[in-house]
Design a protein around this motif. Structure first.
Motif, PDB file in Angstrom:
ATOM      1  N   UNK A  45       0.834  -1.196   0.000  1.00  0.00           N
ATOM      2  CA  UNK A  45       0.000   0.000   0.000  1.00  0.00           C
ATOM      3  C   UNK A  45       0.866   1.242   0.000  1.00  0.00           C
ATOM      4  N   UNK A  46       0.462   2.272  -0.742  1.00  0.00           N
ATOM      5  CA  UNK A  46       1.242   3.504  -0.863  1.00  0.00           C
ATOM      6  C   UNK A  46       0.338   4.711  -0.635  1.00  0.00           C
ATOM      7  N   UNK A  47       0.851   5.712   0.041  1.00  0.00           N
ATOM      8  CA  UNK A  47       0.089   6.938   0.244  1.00  0.00           C
ATOM      9  C   UNK A  47      -0.035   7.705  -1.066  1.00  0.00           C
ATOM     10  N   UNK A 126       8.666   7.563  -3.937  1.00  0.00           N
ATOM     11  CA  UNK A 126       8.402   8.939  -3.497  1.00  0.00           C
ATOM     12  C   UNK A 126       7.122   9.088  -2.672  1.00  0.00           C
ATOM     13  N   UNK A 127       6.653   8.019  -2.055  1.00  0.00           N
ATOM     14  CA  UNK A 127       5.439   8.095  -1.237  1.00  0.00           C
ATOM     15  C   UNK A 127       5.774   8.490   0.197  1.00  0.00           C
ATOM     16  N   UNK A 128       4.925   9.329   0.788  1.00  0.00           N
ATOM     17  CA  UNK A 128       5.109   9.744   2.184  1.00  0.00           C
ATOM     18  C   UNK A 128       4.792   8.618   3.165  1.00  0.00           C
ATOM     19  N   UNK A 129       4.058   7.623   2.709  1.00  0.00           N
ATOM     20  CA  UNK A 129       3.746   6.480   3.556  1.00  0.00           C
ATOM     21  C   UNK A 129       3.641   5.229   2.710  1.00  0.00           C
ATOM     22  N   UNK A 130       4.127   4.097   3.212  1.00  0.00           N
ATOM     23  CA  UNK A 130       4.093   2.862   2.437  1.00  0.00           C
ATOM     24  C   UNK A 130       4.229   1.663   3.351  1.00  0.00           C
ATOM     25  N   UNK A 131       3.714   0.532   2.888  1.00  0.00           N
ATOM     26  CA  UNK A 131       3.883  -0.726   3.614  1.00  0.00           C
ATOM     27  C   UNK A 131       3.919  -1.866   2.614  1.00  0.00           C
ATOM     28  N   UNK A 142       5.734   5.835   7.740  1.00  0.00           N
ATOM     29  CA  UNK A 142       4.739   6.894   7.576  1.00  0.00           C
ATOM     30  C   UNK A 142       5.373   8.231   7.940  1.00  0.00           C
ATOM     31  N   UNK A 143       4.757   9.297   7.464  1.00  0.00           N
ATOM     32  CA  UNK A 143       5.192  10.648   7.833  1.00  0.00           C
ATOM     33  C   UNK A 143       4.674  11.015   9.226  1.00  0.00           C
ATOM     34  N   UNK A 144       3.500  10.502   9.575  1.00  0.00           N
ATOM     35  CA  UNK A 144       2.920  10.742  10.901  1.00  0.00           C
ATOM     36  C   UNK A 144       3.222   9.568  11.824  1.00  0.00           C
ATOM     37  N   UNK A 145       3.183   9.812  13.117  1.00  0.00           N
ATOM     38  CA  UNK A 145       3.554   8.793  14.092  1.00  0.00           C
ATOM     39  C   UNK A 145       2.420   7.790  14.320  1.00  0.00           C
ATOM     40  N   UNK A 146       2.621   6.560  13.882  1.00  0.00           N
ATOM     41  CA  UNK A 146       1.649   5.487  14.083  1.00  0.00           C
ATOM     42  C   UNK A 146       2.140   4.470  15.106  1.00  0.00           C
ATOM     43  N   UNK A 147       3.370   4.605  15.563  1.00  0.00           N
ATOM     44  CA  UNK A 147       3.979   3.605  16.438  1.00  0.00           C
ATOM     45  C   UNK A 147       3.250   3.534  17.776  1.00  0.00           C
ATOM     46  N   UNK A 148       2.896   2.328  18.182  1.00  0.00           N
ATOM     47  CA  UNK A 148       2.239   2.110  19.467  1.00  0.00           C
ATOM     48  C   UNK A 148       0.756   2.376  19.480  1.00  0.00           C
ATOM     49  N   UNK A 149       0.195   2.861  18.369  1.00  0.00           N
ATOM     50  CA  UNK A 149      -1.249   3.141  18.327  1.00  0.00           C
ATOM     51  C   UNK A 149      -2.003   1.877  17.934  1.00  0.00           C
ATOM     52  N   UNK A 150      -3.063   1.499  18.676  1.00  0.00           N
ATOM     53  CA  UNK A 150      -3.839   0.309  18.324  1.00  0.00           C
ATOM     54  C   UNK A 150      -4.376   0.407  16.905  1.00  0.00           C
TER      55      UNK A 150
END
Length: 315
Positions: A45-47, A126-131, A142-150
């Protein structure tokens, strides 16, 4: 056999790939042989948002990916936060993590992550977020902090053909799924001819892991019903089961190695045909330069089609 795909809602599905993808994938396949299953792409998946070349974000992303490759030879899970200090522009912040499947030896974990890093750069350029989720490992930033969030968002599911009126199978399946719900990290389970495994991200507490896996098992039953084999991937965990066979396979009938062999055979056949065509062009036109340009144009066209099919429909 499997016809269902779910992706992260903030990410877009990949629609086209560049020519270099093929050569990197073929290199991985030829070098790793029987280990190829670990590097098969399950989903990506790509932003929609893109970063600018030579931006602070690109610099931190390169540092993150380099750290992932280095760290994965030592530990199977790690998380990162880069560029979030006062000395770095806000647009440069990057948060990411990687994780290998719990049964992979460290050398294979490292190789899997090298493949994941290459693939995420190709399919999410060149994506700001990817998995990317491969058979043996997972990589996300990711550009935003997702770590530790359910996060129990449904990322991907696969459901095989149904099993009808097999009471013994469903009893065994339910036993396996109940056992998988108790996992803390990675767990393999079997009951009779039914096998399965599950895994949570490395930073989840035991209670959060149980909650995530409970949700995954519930989705397996509701979305895949009486499937003989099924897999559900959520934001922070996944669970899979199948009827008999080696547990790295989603179904006994599936064979990624056979698929790879067929794909390589097709590619070789196409390239052989293109070479013959170029020889004919060289004889007929007697112009090597034009023949070379025709070769590049024709081979690029065919290889682009083959690459796209290989990535988007790996099964």
């Amino acid at each position: 056999m499997f016809g269902s795909f779910e992706s992260h809602p903030t990410h877009k599905t990949i629609k086209a790939l560049g020519l270099p993808t093929l050569f990197i994938l073929l290199l991985s396949l030829s070098c790793f042989g029987h280990l190829v299953k670990a590097y098969v792409l399950i989903y990506a998946g790509c932003s929609q948002e893109k970063y600018a070349p030579n931006s602070p974000f690109e610099g931190n992303l390169n540092s993150f990916l380099s750290s992932v490759v280095s760290s994965s030879s030592q530990v199977s899970y790690n998380a990162y936060a880069l560029g979030n200090g006062s000395s770095t522009p806000p647009e440069g912040a990057i948060y990411g993590l990687y994780q290998c499947r719990g049964d992979l030896p460290m050398f294979e974990c490292s190789r899997c992550m090298q493949s994941a890093v290459k693939q995420i750069g190709l399919v999410c350029s060149n994506s700001y977020g990817a998995s990317v989720q491969l058979e043996g490992c997972y990589l996300r930033y990711e550009h935003s902090n997702f770590l530790g969030s359910p996060d129990t968002t449904l990322m991907f599911k696969k459901c095989s053909r149904s099993v009808n009126n097999d009471v013994e199978f469903f009893k065994r399946r339910d036993d396996v799924l109940a056992d998988l719900q108790s996992a803390i990290g990675f767990k393999v389970s079997s009951s009779g001819l039914v096998e399965g495994f599950s895994q949570c991200l490395g930073d989840l507490s035991s209670s959060d892991c149980s909650a995530c896996l409970s949700d995954a098992v519930a989705k397996l039953k509701s979305l895949c019903g009486s499937a003989a084999a099924a897999g559900v991937y959520l934001g922070q965990c996944y669970a899979r089961y199948w009827a008999s066979g080696y547990y790295a396979e989603l179904t006994p009938e599936s064979s990624h190695e056979d698929d790879v062999g067929k794909t390589v055979a097709i590619i070789v056949g196409v390239l052989a045909g293109v070479v013959v065509l170029i020889v004919l062009l060289s004889v007929c036109r007697k112009t090597k330069r034009k023949a070379l340009l025709n070769f590049l144009s024709i081979s690029s066209y065919f290889l682009e089609i083959i690459t796209l099919t290989f990535i988007l429909f790996p099964d």
